[in-house]
Design an enzyme around this catalytic site. Structure first.
Site: not given
Ligand code: F6P
Length: 323
Positions: A11, A72, A103, A126, A128, A130, A172
């Site tokens: 992403g 992806r 990741d 990213t 996110d 995360d 997500r």
């Protein structure tokens, strides 16, 4: 090391271009040839690489998206795909690869190193946030600000019409954007994948506000919350308060675009240069990170497998600030 390549994958995130620019210019500064790979691992498998010059990355520091494009790649998930990718690099005499992504990107890079000995360094890109091994990932700050801008606007109309809004933000598997934008946007409640928030919890928090004469409320839900999408959560809550006027907004991919914030541009620039310098220092299979404002390197294994826990104090803050 004389030749390196760089790709963006997974992403996209605002600031990827700033990071790419730093890798290219950092590499050229140190006398390296730098190749840009188009379309992430898919492009690498197909040998879609070109030699980048300083001007190849002119005027992109403030540009969202990624000029190298992102994908992806399903083929890279196979052993054969990774073998082809390694072969493309060897054929050009490229010894080091910088991967900018999240990741999934690092999982692929880790395999490329373990199976083919390609020296890889990751820069965390990213929205996110995360990834273990860095306080911030490239794009996260911008995404939070984009979400906040939307939430502020929703707050205006929610107040005018005395409505209850459910606003879904991205994430997500991660509630970082949700928590930050809930605090910054003055939300009444936040729901994240990391902790269980039941519909009863949501209704009872909202009820406290209504008892306190609040006429408009906003609940921020992370995409990956276990109660479902904002639409599903809103439908469940509606059963408990059928008289309430409820609306739902899913922010979606607007959070992934836009000009990166000052914070993200600087973070991305630091990380891009650090990634090149890591390769020059013969570091490999690591991710560049910033922890307490210091550059650190974490193995890709740790970056993808270790959990970066959400600060639960922040969840508590949402509760305190929403009374
Ligand atoms: O990894 C970043 C992210 O934006 C997640 O928060 C989100 O779930 C996912 O990407 C969406 O990916 P795609 O654009 O491929 O649907």
């Amino acid at each position: 090391m004389k030749k390196i390549a760089v790709l963006t994958s997974g992403g996209d995130a605002p600031g990827m271009n700033a990071c790419l620019r730093a890798v290219v210019r950092g590499g050229l500064y140190h006398g390296l040839d730098v190749y840009g790979v188009v379309r992430g691992y898919d492009g690498l498998i197909r040998g879609d690489l070109y030699k980048m010059k300083s001007y190849s990355v002119s005027n992109i520091v403030g540009q969202g998206g990624t000029i190298l494009k992102s994908a992806r790649s399903m083929e890279f998930k196979t052993k054969e795909g990774r073998a082809k990718a390694a072969e493309q690099l060897r054929a050009l005499g490229i010894e080091g690869l910088v991967v900018i992504g999240g990741d999934g990107t690092f999982t692929g890079a880790n395999l490329l190193y373990n199976e083919h000995g390609i020296k890889v360094v990751g820069a965390p890109g990213t929205i996110d946030n995360d990834l273990f091994g860095t306080d911030f990932t490239i794009g996260y700050d911008t995404a939070v600000n984009t979400a906040l801008d939307a939430i502020d606007k929703i707050r205006d109309t929610a107040n005018s019409h005395e409505r209850l809004f459910f606003v879904e933000v991205m994430g997500r598997d991660s509630g970082y954007i949700a928590v930050q934008s809930a605090i910054g946007g003055g939300a009444e409640k936040v729901m994240v994948p990391e902790t269980k928030t039941t519909i009863d919890d949501v209704v009872s928090s909202l009820q406290k506000g209504w008892d306190n004469e609040k006429s408009a409320s906003i609940v921020i839900t992370a995409e990956g919350d276990s109660e479902g999408s904002a639409m599903e959560i809103a439908a469940k809550v509606k059963k408990h308060c059928p008289d309430k006027d409820i609306k739902v907004t899913t922010l979606g991919h607007i959070q992934r675009g836009g000009s990166p914030s000052a914070f993200d541009r600087i973070l991305a620039s630091r990380m891009g240069i650090a990634a090149v310098e890591a390769l020059l220092e013969d570091k490999s299979n690591v991710m560049v990170g910033i922890v307490n404002d210091k550059l650190v390197y974490t193995t890709l294994d740790d970056a993808i497998t270790k959990e970066k826990p959400l600060n639960t104090d922040l969840l508590k803050m949402v509760e305190i600030l929403s009374i």
